[in-house]
Design a protein around this motif. Structure first.
Motif, PDB file in Angstrom:
ATOM      1  N   ARG A 119       0.838  -1.209   0.000  1.00 30.19           N
ATOM      2  CA  ARG A 119       0.000   0.000   0.000  1.00 30.19           C
ATOM      3  C   ARG A 119       0.872   1.258   0.000  1.00 30.19           C
ATOM      4  O   ARG A 119       0.525   2.265  -0.620  1.00 30.19           O
ATOM      5  CB  ARG A 119      -0.943  -0.012   1.208  1.00 30.19           C
ATOM      6  N   ILE A 120       1.992   1.204   0.698  1.00 30.06           N
ATOM      7  CA  ILE A 120       2.924   2.339   0.694  1.00 30.06           C
ATOM      8  C   ILE A 120       3.537   2.504  -0.686  1.00 30.06           C
ATOM      9  O   ILE A 120       3.580   3.608  -1.250  1.00 30.06           O
ATOM     10  CB  ILE A 120       4.018   2.144   1.758  1.00 30.06           C
ATOM     11  N   LEU A 121       3.992   1.406  -1.261  1.00 29.39           N
ATOM     12  CA  LEU A 121       4.613   1.472  -2.583  1.00 29.39           C
ATOM     13  C   LEU A 121       3.605   1.875  -3.654  1.00 29.39           C
ATOM     14  O   LEU A 121       3.977   2.482  -4.667  1.00 29.39           O
ATOM     15  CB  LEU A 121       5.253   0.124  -2.920  1.00 29.39           C
ATOM     16  N   ALA A 122       2.332   1.603  -3.404  1.00 32.45           N
ATOM     17  CA  ALA A 122       1.282   1.993  -4.351  1.00 32.45           C
ATOM     18  C   ALA A 122       1.189   3.506  -4.504  1.00 32.45           C
ATOM     19  O   ALA A 122       0.785   4.004  -5.560  1.00 32.45           O
ATOM     20  CB  ALA A 122      -0.063   1.417  -3.911  1.00 32.45           C
ATOM     21  N   VAL A 123       1.553   4.241  -3.455  1.00 34.56           N
ATOM     22  CA  VAL A 123       1.553   5.707  -3.553  1.00 34.56           C
ATOM     23  C   VAL A 123       2.546   6.148  -4.615  1.00 34.56           C
ATOM     24  O   VAL A 123       2.249   7.022  -5.446  1.00 34.56           O
ATOM     25  CB  VAL A 123       1.877   6.361  -2.196  1.00 34.56           C
ATOM     26  N   PHE A 124       3.706   5.528  -4.632  1.00 30.77           N
ATOM     27  CA  PHE A 124       4.721   5.868  -5.629  1.00 30.77           C
ATOM     28  C   PHE A 124       4.260   5.442  -7.028  1.00 30.77           C
ATOM     29  O   PHE A 124       4.488   6.161  -8.008  1.00 30.77           O
ATOM     30  CB  PHE A 124       6.058   5.223  -5.261  1.00 30.77           C
ATOM     31  N   ASP A 125       3.616   4.275  -7.104  1.00 32.81           N
ATOM     32  CA  ASP A 125       3.090   3.821  -8.392  1.00 32.81           C
ATOM     33  C   ASP A 125       2.043   4.799  -8.927  1.00 32.81           C
ATOM     34  O   ASP A 125       2.023   5.113 -10.120  1.00 32.81           O
ATOM     35  CB  ASP A 125       2.469   2.425  -8.255  1.00 32.81           C
ATOM     36  N   ALA A 126       1.182   5.269  -8.034  1.00 34.90           N
ATOM     37  CA  ALA A 126       0.153   6.226  -8.442  1.00 34.90           C
ATOM     38  C   ALA A 126       0.785   7.531  -8.911  1.00 34.90           C
ATOM     39  O   ALA A 126       0.373   8.100  -9.935  1.00 34.90           O
ATOM     40  CB  ALA A 126      -0.818   6.491  -7.287  1.00 34.90           C
ATOM     41  N   SER A 127       1.794   8.002  -8.198  1.00 27.09           N
ATOM     42  CA  SER A 127       2.455   9.246  -8.577  1.00 27.09           C
ATOM     43  C   SER A 127       3.147   9.119  -9.933  1.00 27.09           C
ATOM     44  O   SER A 127       3.130  10.053 -10.746  1.00 27.09           O
ATOM     45  CB  SER A 127       3.481   9.655  -7.524  1.00 27.09           C
ATOM     46  N   THR A 169      -0.906  23.723   1.203  1.00 25.31           N
ATOM     47  CA  THR A 169      -0.300  23.129   2.395  1.00 25.31           C
ATOM     48  C   THR A 169      -1.148  21.972   2.926  1.00 25.31           C
ATOM     49  O   THR A 169      -0.609  20.998   3.450  1.00 25.31           O
ATOM     50  CB  THR A 169      -0.101  24.185   3.493  1.00 25.31           C
ATOM     51  N   GLY A 170      -2.450  22.079   2.764  1.00 27.40           N
ATOM     52  CA  GLY A 170      -3.341  21.020   3.230  1.00 27.40           C
ATOM     53  C   GLY A 170      -3.108  19.710   2.516  1.00 27.40           C
ATOM     54  O   GLY A 170      -3.168  18.641   3.125  1.00 27.40           O
ATOM     55  N   GLN A 171      -2.842  19.780   1.212  1.00 30.96           N
ATOM     56  CA  GLN A 171      -2.587  18.528   0.507  1.00 30.96           C
ATOM     57  C   GLN A 171      -1.324  17.857   1.033  1.00 30.96           C
ATOM     58  O   GLN A 171      -1.277  16.639   1.211  1.00 30.96           O
ATOM     59  CB  GLN A 171      -2.449  18.724  -1.004  1.00 30.96           C
ATOM     60  N   LYS A 172      -0.301  18.649   1.305  1.00 30.32           N
ATOM     61  CA  LYS A 172       0.943  18.059   1.795  1.00 30.32           C
ATOM     62  C   LYS A 172       0.777  17.517   3.217  1.00 30.32           C
ATOM     63  O   LYS A 172       1.347  16.476   3.563  1.00 30.32           O
ATOM     64  CB  LYS A 172       2.075  19.083   1.717  1.00 30.32           C
ATOM     65  N   ALA A 183       6.422   4.842  13.475  1.00 34.56           N
ATOM     66  CA  ALA A 183       5.589   5.133  12.301  1.00 34.56           C
ATOM     67  C   ALA A 183       5.690   6.603  11.898  1.00 34.56           C
ATOM     68  O   ALA A 183       5.682   6.926  10.706  1.00 34.56           O
ATOM     69  CB  ALA A 183       4.137   4.762  12.566  1.00 34.56           C
ATOM     70  N   GLY A 184       5.811   7.486  12.886  1.00 35.14           N
ATOM     71  CA  GLY A 184       5.925   8.906  12.579  1.00 35.14           C
ATOM     72  C   GLY A 184       7.186   9.225  11.802  1.00 35.14           C
ATOM     73  O   GLY A 184       7.148   9.929  10.788  1.00 35.14           O
ATOM     74  N   ASP A 185       8.315   8.685  12.277  1.00 34.53           N
ATOM     75  CA  ASP A 185       9.585   8.910  11.573  1.00 34.53           C
ATOM     76  C   ASP A 185       9.562   8.278  10.190  1.00 34.53           C
ATOM     77  O   ASP A 185      10.019   8.882   9.209  1.00 34.53           O
ATOM     78  CB  ASP A 185      10.754   8.326  12.379  1.00 34.53           C
ATOM     79  N   LEU A 186       9.033   7.071  10.097  1.00 32.58           N
ATOM     80  CA  LEU A 186       8.972   6.386   8.808  1.00 32.58           C
ATOM     81  C   LEU A 186       8.068   7.145   7.838  1.00 32.58           C
ATOM     82  O   LEU A 186       8.412   7.318   6.664  1.00 32.58           O
ATOM     83  CB  LEU A 186       8.461   4.947   9.001  1.00 32.58           C
ATOM     84  N   GLY A 187       6.939   7.623   8.336  1.00 34.19           N
ATOM     85  CA  GLY A 187       6.028   8.394   7.489  1.00 34.19           C
ATOM     86  C   GLY A 187       6.686   9.651   6.948  1.00 34.19           C
ATOM     87  O   GLY A 187       6.541   9.987   5.768  1.00 34.19           O
ATOM     88  N   ARG A 188       7.436  10.348   7.810  1.00 36.98           N
ATOM     89  CA  ARG A 188       8.126  11.569   7.369  1.00 36.98           C
ATOM     90  C   ARG A 188       9.200  11.255   6.330  1.00 36.98           C
ATOM     91  O   ARG A 188       9.367  11.981   5.340  1.00 36.98           O
ATOM     92  CB  ARG A 188       8.728  12.303   8.569  1.00 36.98           C
ATOM     93  N   THR A 189       9.937  10.164   6.534  1.00 33.08           N
ATOM     94  CA  THR A 189      10.989   9.789   5.582  1.00 33.08           C
ATOM     95  C   THR A 189      10.384   9.413   4.238  1.00 33.08           C
ATOM     96  O   THR A 189      10.896   9.800   3.180  1.00 33.08           O
ATOM     97  CB  THR A 189      11.835   8.635   6.149  1.00 33.08           C
ATOM     98  N   MET A 224       7.552  10.481   3.076  1.00 34.29           N
ATOM     99  CA  MET A 224       7.070  11.736   2.491  1.00 34.29           C
ATOM    100  C   MET A 224       8.214  12.495   1.821  1.00 34.29           C
ATOM    101  O   MET A 224       8.065  13.016   0.714  1.00 34.29           O
ATOM    102  CB  MET A 224       6.445  12.585   3.605  1.00 34.29           C
ATOM    103  N   LEU A 225       9.364  12.556   2.479  1.00 33.54           N
ATOM    104  CA  LEU A 225      10.514  13.246   1.903  1.00 33.54           C
ATOM    105  C   LEU A 225      10.969  12.578   0.607  1.00 33.54           C
ATOM    106  O   LEU A 225      11.294  13.265  -0.373  1.00 33.54           O
ATOM    107  CB  LEU A 225      11.665  13.298   2.905  1.00 33.54           C
ATOM    108  N   LEU A 226      10.993  11.260   0.592  1.00 32.67           N
ATOM    109  CA  LEU A 226      11.334  10.533  -0.641  1.00 32.67           C
ATOM    110  C   LEU A 226      10.354  10.876  -1.755  1.00 32.67           C
ATOM    111  O   LEU A 226      10.753  11.161  -2.892  1.00 32.67           O
ATOM    112  CB  LEU A 226      11.302   9.023  -0.392  1.00 32.67           C
ATOM    113  N   HIS A 227       9.081  10.844  -1.425  1.00 30.95           N
ATOM    114  CA  HIS A 227       8.027  11.088  -2.406  1.00 30.95           C
ATOM    115  C   HIS A 227       8.088  12.512  -2.942  1.00 30.95           C
ATOM    116  O   HIS A 227       8.077  12.742  -4.157  1.00 30.95           O
ATOM    117  CB  HIS A 227       6.667  10.803  -1.757  1.00 30.95           C
TER     118      HIS A 227
END
Length: 199
Positions: free
Chosen positions: A91-99, A132-135, A154-160, A162-165
């Motif tokens: 599901r996480i990798l799907a975000v990159f696929d969608a982008s 800003t809301g979308q981000k 999860a917070g740190d992983l989510g931020r990392t 996001m930075l990659l994306h």
């Protein structure tokens, strides 16, 4: 978490829709500040009076453009994420696929929100909360998806993630190197594997 809650929106008549479609294309291709109402009217085949009657002015067109793009992106992304198994790295990798797919179809010049922020940095501008809301929404999504696959950090992983994306979106728009979103996806997969999470 929504970015269009509390915003003034207009009812889309056929003429207003033509204006939005023309303005959206022009704003994305050329930039928001350089595109004037005269050009939008000409491209949409409407009078300036029609634009002012429907939108009140350019500022509201910008709001509608960004809100529409955000809504379409969220629906597009949901199809990818929802198709992956629940509580999985997929599901996480799907975000990159969608982008990657969105960029190929709708975004060769990079992220419309990042591009808009380069021109609209005043928090008082009515379109600013959309940008800003979308981000903020994307960060919350990555954090939630990370929390589904790991109980710690999860917070740190989510931020990392996001930075990659976001870095990949900027690199995509600049054409720095080939397939930055694909590279970011591979890096995300490596990051997840290091955290003991596999697709």
């Amino acid at each position: 978490m929504g970015t269009t809650e509390g915003l003034r929106r207009i009812t889309m008549t056929p003429a207003a829709r033509r204006v939005l479609e023309a303005a959206g294309r022009l704003f994305y291709e050329r930039g928001i500040h350089v595109v004037g109402v005269d050009l939008i009217a000409a491209e949409a085949r409407v009078t300036k009076k029609t634009i002012y009657d429907r939108y009140g002015g350019k500022e509201q067109i910008v709001v509608e453009y960004l809100a529409d793009r955000d809504e379409r992106w969220r629906a597009f992304l949901a199809r990818y994420v929802d198709a992956a198994p629940p509580a999985s790295a997929a599901r996480i990798l799907a975000v990159f696929d969608a982008s990657r797919a969105w960029s190929a179809a709708y975004g060769p010049k990079g992220c419309s929100m990042v591009n808009a922020h380069a021109e609209i940095s005043d928090p008082a501008h009515p379109a600013y909360p959309i940008i800003t809301g979308q981000k903020q929404w994307m960060l919350a999504l990555f954090t939630r998806l990370a929390g589904d696959v790991t109980s710690e950090g999860a917070g740190d992983l989510g931020r990392t993630l996001m930075l990659l994306h976001e870095g990949a979106l900027v690199a995509q728009g600049l054409g720095v190197f080939a397939d930055p979103i694909g590279q970011a996806r591979r890096d995300a997969e490596t990051l997840l594997a290091a955290a003991g999470v596999h697709p």
